[in-house]
Every structure is written in structure tokens, then in C-alpha cells.
Design an enzyme around this catalytic site. Structure first.
Site, mmCIF file in Angstrom:
data_model
loop_
_atom_site.group_PDB
_atom_site.id
_atom_site.type_symbol
_atom_site.label_atom_id
_atom_site.label_comp_id
_atom_site.label_asym_id
_atom_site.label_seq_id
_atom_site.Cartn_x
_atom_site.Cartn_y
_atom_site.Cartn_z
ATOM 1 N N THR A 128 -127.050 12.344 -57.371
ATOM 2 C CA THR A 128 -127.945 11.192 -57.338
ATOM 3 C C THR A 128 -129.363 11.581 -56.938
ATOM 4 O O THR A 128 -130.349 11.059 -57.473
ATOM 5 C CB THR A 128 -127.390 10.133 -56.363
ATOM 6 O OG1 THR A 128 -126.114 9.677 -56.832
ATOM 7 C CG2 THR A 128 -128.322 8.952 -56.246
ATOM 8 N N HIS A 137 -139.457 3.911 -50.261
ATOM 9 C CA HIS A 137 -139.622 2.451 -50.228
ATOM 10 C C HIS A 137 -140.099 1.964 -48.871
ATOM 11 O O HIS A 137 -139.759 2.541 -47.833
ATOM 12 C CB HIS A 137 -138.290 1.772 -50.552
ATOM 13 C CG HIS A 137 -137.783 2.042 -51.932
ATOM 14 N ND1 HIS A 137 -138.225 1.341 -53.031
ATOM 15 C CD2 HIS A 137 -136.873 2.934 -52.396
ATOM 16 C CE1 HIS A 137 -137.604 1.797 -54.115
ATOM 17 N NE2 HIS A 137 -136.788 2.759 -53.747
ATOM 18 N N CYS A 489 -144.522 30.088 -67.175
ATOM 19 C CA CYS A 489 -144.628 28.712 -67.666
ATOM 20 C C CYS A 489 -146.098 28.323 -67.712
ATOM 21 O O CYS A 489 -146.732 28.116 -66.674
ATOM 22 C CB CYS A 489 -143.843 27.763 -66.749
ATOM 23 S SG CYS A 489 -144.030 26.009 -67.153
#
Length: 573
Positions: A128, A137, A489
Site C-alpha cells: 500500500t 493529510h 537516467c
């Protein structure tokens, strides 16, 4: 509440949802509602269980209701794994290496105990944690008095100290919940009142003009917004790695690719866990297994909640949009989700989402067209001057939701030494510091004689990414190690030196995805199109394996199925 009263409520729910009477049987025991039966579909089961969880007197709910989407539960024969013998002996075994497990490990590493973190996947942050939007939050949404509300506001306040000690990026940008009409504004007023009850600092309702002064690229159609200045953003994988590395510095060990198959006990005392590699003897088990926390609880004989996966899709836009948006912008939430919205990550990438969809399979990471449409349409409605043509990728992850829609953080009442840290869905990332604090308190109930180590160090000495260094610092790095002078990259300016550091780090990155999470190689515009092969080559070289044994994310995800010309030693004629 007596069984007869619960039975009447169950019958009423069956009638309300159009379910044949008697389809669901139940047992009420110690405020836990256990449900059995068969229903026609996943969503009707989820709706039924959510409503049943709200029956007065129900503390938590376990669902064994079957639907056509249900997979058969195959019991595991533990004997062959126990015969492999004792693999290790520790004081504390933490199951799960997401942000919750790693936060617990880092916090408990201050004590004079042997701690081992067990993770079934090939790397930390594979569940998750890796697949959320990184929002810290503020705490306006959670039910007042719930564990979510308490941990969210407290955890949010602790993030500044965490970031300072652990050296990860944290932007306290604030967040909006936007309204387009008077109905929206009524919902926003309700969220404001909820936030005041939860003691969210600085929360206020502002008009659309003021909202656009703070965030100019908010839609001109927005008439008002809930503004919470305490909200912020992190990169979830960066936070988790920082916690894990600091835990390692303080003596914690990690064992990856090691699924837990059973919990051992003597009487009412936990004595160990069975893994696919053998037995880990332990005096305490902390169940931070995320989506699989209910399975681990069942193994311990203390199943009193059910995890039902709720999938969320997120989309990422190219960095050409950097600076167009700084704060999260959402709309009034639905029943079980904040609903997601557009934001900018600490790296300057626009990230929109997540969506919310109930799925039957905890490993279902698919992305449906309606998920994409929902996320993009919502983002375009809330913002301006951002083109969906700059979208570069999308992905999904599953939230570990209980039907009570709250965290479960407590020591087991049935098995001494076993701790539940479950149901940690949004705002789990924001709550992580406070959750770790609660875990510490529960740990001291289990081991009251544990003492703090004199040499505990909460500071993690991180190294600034090459892309963020000054030219003078870059030259110094290259002089010390020429590998920092080779860009692998190009999109994210990641050097070979950084990839080598990741592969040989404190939590070694042995897969392409693990390297990506440590360095951002492959996260840019081309999504690994140019650097992917080079990363595979470097992993093969450093791990001393053929390139076709290098995996994306562990066994079964090999990137190359056959030897390439390069791995055979040059061009073929």
C-alpha cells in the site's frame, strides 16, 4: 446488544439491499460481528458489511461471506517449513516493511532488544505504501474521536521533526477542498466543523478568489474552498527507506522475500513465526502486514477484523508542468474515500488521484478505463492550464480498509505478545509517526523492562541526490568516484554512482523497481525506455547474475526471457 436484536438488524439490511432473507448468518461475540453466507457480487457484500458494521454495539466486523469473485482459502501445511529448523531467535518480529512496519522498527530500535522485520516481497515499500499520493493529510475528514482522527492530527504535527531527523523531502504546502456550488459549500462547511473538532490547526473556509491567490491555477469556476495550511507532501518510498535505514543503523535487521505462513504459541504466549525459510523464535510479534493483516491475525487465532482491498489509480504528468500547481486540490469526499485530486509531488511532478474501487483480489493492481477517466476528468475540472497530453504513466495500489473504516492498534486480548497494527489506510502515511508512538506504548506493556540504548541515534545521514547538487559538489563527487560522472537516467539525472549506492545500500536494491524507488531511475518522461537496459546491466554485473535473471520486482518478474546479444558478449553477425 443481544443476538436477537442484531438478527433483526441483519434482516432489515437484507431487505434494504434486496438480499434474500437468511442469505447471511451471524454470530455476535465480545462486540465482534462475524458474518457467513453467500451473496451475488462483491459490491453488494461490501455495502452489506459496511452497513452491518454500523449496527450499535458492533466494535469490529469479520466477513466470511462468499461471492462469485471469492478465491478459495487454501490452508498451508506448516510441518515442512518447521522441519527446516530455527532460522533465527529475536525479541521482536515485525511483519511488514511498509511505512507502518518501518516506523515501528525505527521507533523500537531505541530499546535493547533484537528486532527483525519480515517482508514477503523483494523490497520494502512494495504494498500500500508505494502506491499512494504521498499526502500528509491535515485531519479534517476522519470521524472525531476515532483512531484515524487522533493519529492523523498528531502524526501530521510530527512530520517536520521526522523530516529533519531522517533527511527526506517534506513540503508543507497546505490543501484545498473546493466547491463549485452551494451544495458543495454545505459539504465543505461540514468538513470544516469536523476539522475544528479534530483540532486541525489553521483550518478555514475561504472564497474562490482567495483560493486562486494561493493557487493561481485553480479553476475559475471554484466559488469557495476549505483551506488547511498544515497539509503537506512527501515521497512515500523515500520516507519508508529513511525509516528503514535509520532502524538498521540502530541494530534492526530486515529479512526480505520471506512470507510468514504461521504463528507459533505455547498456551496463551506467542513463541515464534513460521516462514518459508524456517522458524523465527520470538517473544513478540507486531502485525503490520497491511493488506494481509487479517490473514496474520487469523494465524494467531485472533481474527476480529477483515481487510477488504480498495483500489486506487493515480496518474503522473511530465515535469514540464513543474510549478503549475503546489497544493492538493480535491472536492467534497464520498462515503469511504477522500476522492483524490491533483497535486505536485516534492520532486515537482504532477500527480493526480487516487480513485476508489472495491476489488476482490488483494493483488489486483489493474487500471480500468473508468478509473483513468475519473482521475483525469476530476483533475481537469479542478485546475486550468494543464494538458492531459503531458501524462506519462499511471499505476494503482490497494488500501487496507476494514469495514469499521478505522485503524486497529492494540495488543491482542487472546495471545500475549501479539500486537495488531492493522487497517492502516489513508491517512495512514500522515499518521505513521503517531502510530509508531502508540506501538511503542503497547510494546512497553509487553516488555516493561526494556531499556533505552545509550547509543541510539535518531539521525539518518542522507546524501543529497546528484541532480540537486551544485556543480562544485558534483565535481567533488566525481573526483571521489568517477561513477558519479556517468549519467544513466537522463530524464531524472541519475548517475551510475547513485545506482551502485542503492544496490549496495543498507537495504540493498536488488530489483529494477527497488533501484527506481531509491534513485528515480526510470521515473521520468521516458519511463525507463532509455535507462532501463542500463539498469539491468548494472544489476547483473553487481549481483553477479546473468541479465535474464534480473527482475522487475522479485521472483517471476524477470525482464528478459532469453539471452540478448549484449549478454552473449557483443554483436552477433
Amino acid at each position: 446488544m443481544e443476538n436477537r436484536e442484531v438478527g433483526c438488524q441483519i434482516k432489515e439490511l437484507e431487505k434494504e439491499l434486496g438480499i434474500a432473507e437468511g442469505s447471511v448468518s451471524f454470530e455476535m461475540k465480545d462486540e465482534i460481528l462475524y458474518l457467513e453466507g453467500n451473496l451475488d457480487g462483491l459490491q453488494i457484500m461490501v455495502d452489506f458489511c459496511h452497513k452491518a458494521a454500523k449496527i450499535p454495539g458492533v466494535k469490529n466486523l469479520v466477513s466470511h461471506i462468499r461471492t462469485p469473485e471469492s478465491k478459495p482459502v487454501v490452508p498451508v501445511d506448516l510441518e515442512p517449513y518447521q522441519k527446516k529448523g530455527v532460522l533465527d531467535s529475536v525479541d521482536v518480529a515485525i511483519i511488514g516493511a511498509g511505512v507502518t512496519g518501518c516506523a515501528a522498527a525505527r521507533t523500537l530500535s531505541k530499546y535493547d532488544k533484537k528486532i527483525l522485520v519480515l517482508e514477503k516481497e523483494s523490497d520494502i515499500c512494495e504494498g500500500t505504501t508505494k502506491a499512494n499520493n504521498g499526502m500528509v493529510h491535515s485531519g479534517y475528514d476522519s470521524k472525531p474521536g476515532s483512531l484515524k482522527a487522533l493519529c492523523n492530527v498528531e502524526g501530521n504535527a510530527m512530520y517536520s521533526q521526522w523530516a529533519e531527523e531522517l533527511g527526506f523531502h517534506f513540503n508543507r504546502t497546505g490543501s484545498f477542498v473546493c466547491g463549485f456550488n452551494e451544495e458543495d459549500m454545505k459539504a465543505i462547511q461540514g468538513l470544516y466543523e469536523n476539522g475544528v473538532k479534530n483540532k486541525v490547526p489553521g483550518i478555514k473556509v475561504i472564497d474562490g478568489t482567495r483560493a486562486r491567490e494561493i493557487e493561481p491555477n485553480l479553476s475559475d469556476q471554484i466559488i469557495g474552498a476549505l483551506w488547511t495550511p498544515s497539509a503537506g507532501y512527501v515521497e512515500p518510498y523515500e520516507v519508508t527507506l529513511a525509516l528503514a535505514e535509520n532502524a538498521v543503523d540502530n541494530g534492526v535487521r530486515f529479512l526480505l522475500n520471506t512470507p510468514v505462513l504461521g504463528i507459533l504459541r505455547e498456551g496463551d504466549q506467542v513463541t515464534g513465526v513460521v516462514t518459508d525459510k524456517g522458524v523465527i523464535q520470538t517473544k513478540a510479534v507486531i502485525n503490520a502486514a497491511g493488506l494481509y493483516a487479517d490473514d496474520i491475525a487469523r494465524m494467531a487465532g485472533d481474527e476480529f477484523y477483515t481487510i477488504h482491498p480498495r483500489r486506487g489509480t493515480l496518474v503522473i504528468f511530465d515535469k514540464e508542468n513543474r510549478g503549475k500547481l503546489h497544493t492538493f486540490a480535491g472536492k467534497a469526499p464520498g462515503n469511504y474515500t477522500k476522492g483524490g485530486g491533483p497535486q505536485e509531488t516534492p520532486e515537482g511532478t504532477l500527480l493526480w488521484g487516487p480513485s476508489a474501487k472495491e476489488v476482490a483480489d488483494k493483488e489486483d493492481m489493474g487500471v480500468d478505463q473508468d478509473d483513468l477517466d475519473f482521475v483525469i476528468e476530476k483533475g481537469l475540472e479542478l485546475t486550468k492550464n494543464i494538458s492531459q497530453d503531458t501524462l506519462i504513466t499511471y499505476f494503482s495500489g490497494n488500501r487496507a480498509a476494514t469495514f469499521q473504516e478505522d485503524f486497529v492498534i492494540e495488543n491482542s486480548k487472546k495471545l500475549h505478545g501479539f500486537m495488531h497494527v492493522a487497517g492502516i489506510q489513508s491517512p495512514g502515511l500522515a499518521s505513521a509517526p503517531a502510530i509508531a508512538k502508540r506501538v511503542e506504548k503497547l510494546f512497553l506493556e509487553l516488555m516493561p523492562k526494556a531499556s533505552v540504548k545509550a547509543d541510539f541515534d535518531p539521525i539518518r545521514a542522507g546524501r543529497k541526490p546528484f541532480r540537486e547538487c551544485s556543480n562544485e559538489m558534483r565535481q567533488k563527487m566525481i573526483q571521489e568516484n568517477p561513477a558519479y560522472g556517468r549519467i544513466i537516467c537522463r530524464c531524472e539525472t541519475v548517475t551510475e554512482g547513485e545506482i551502485l549506492d542503492a544496490i549496495h545500500g543498507k537495504i540493498p536494491a536488488h530489483t529494477v523497481d527497488a533501484v527506481k524507488r531509491r534513485t528515480r531511475a526510470g521515473m521520468g518522461r521516458c519511463q525507463g525506455g532509455f535507462c532501463g537496459g542500463k539498469v539491468v546491466d548494472i544489476l547483473a554485473r553487481e549481483l553477479k547474475i546473468p541479465p535474464n535473471q534480473v527482475t522487475l520486482k522479485g521472483n517471476g518478474s524477470e525482464i528478459l526471457k532469453n539471452p540478448t546479444r549484449q549478454s552473449q558478449g557483443g554483436e552477433q553477425e
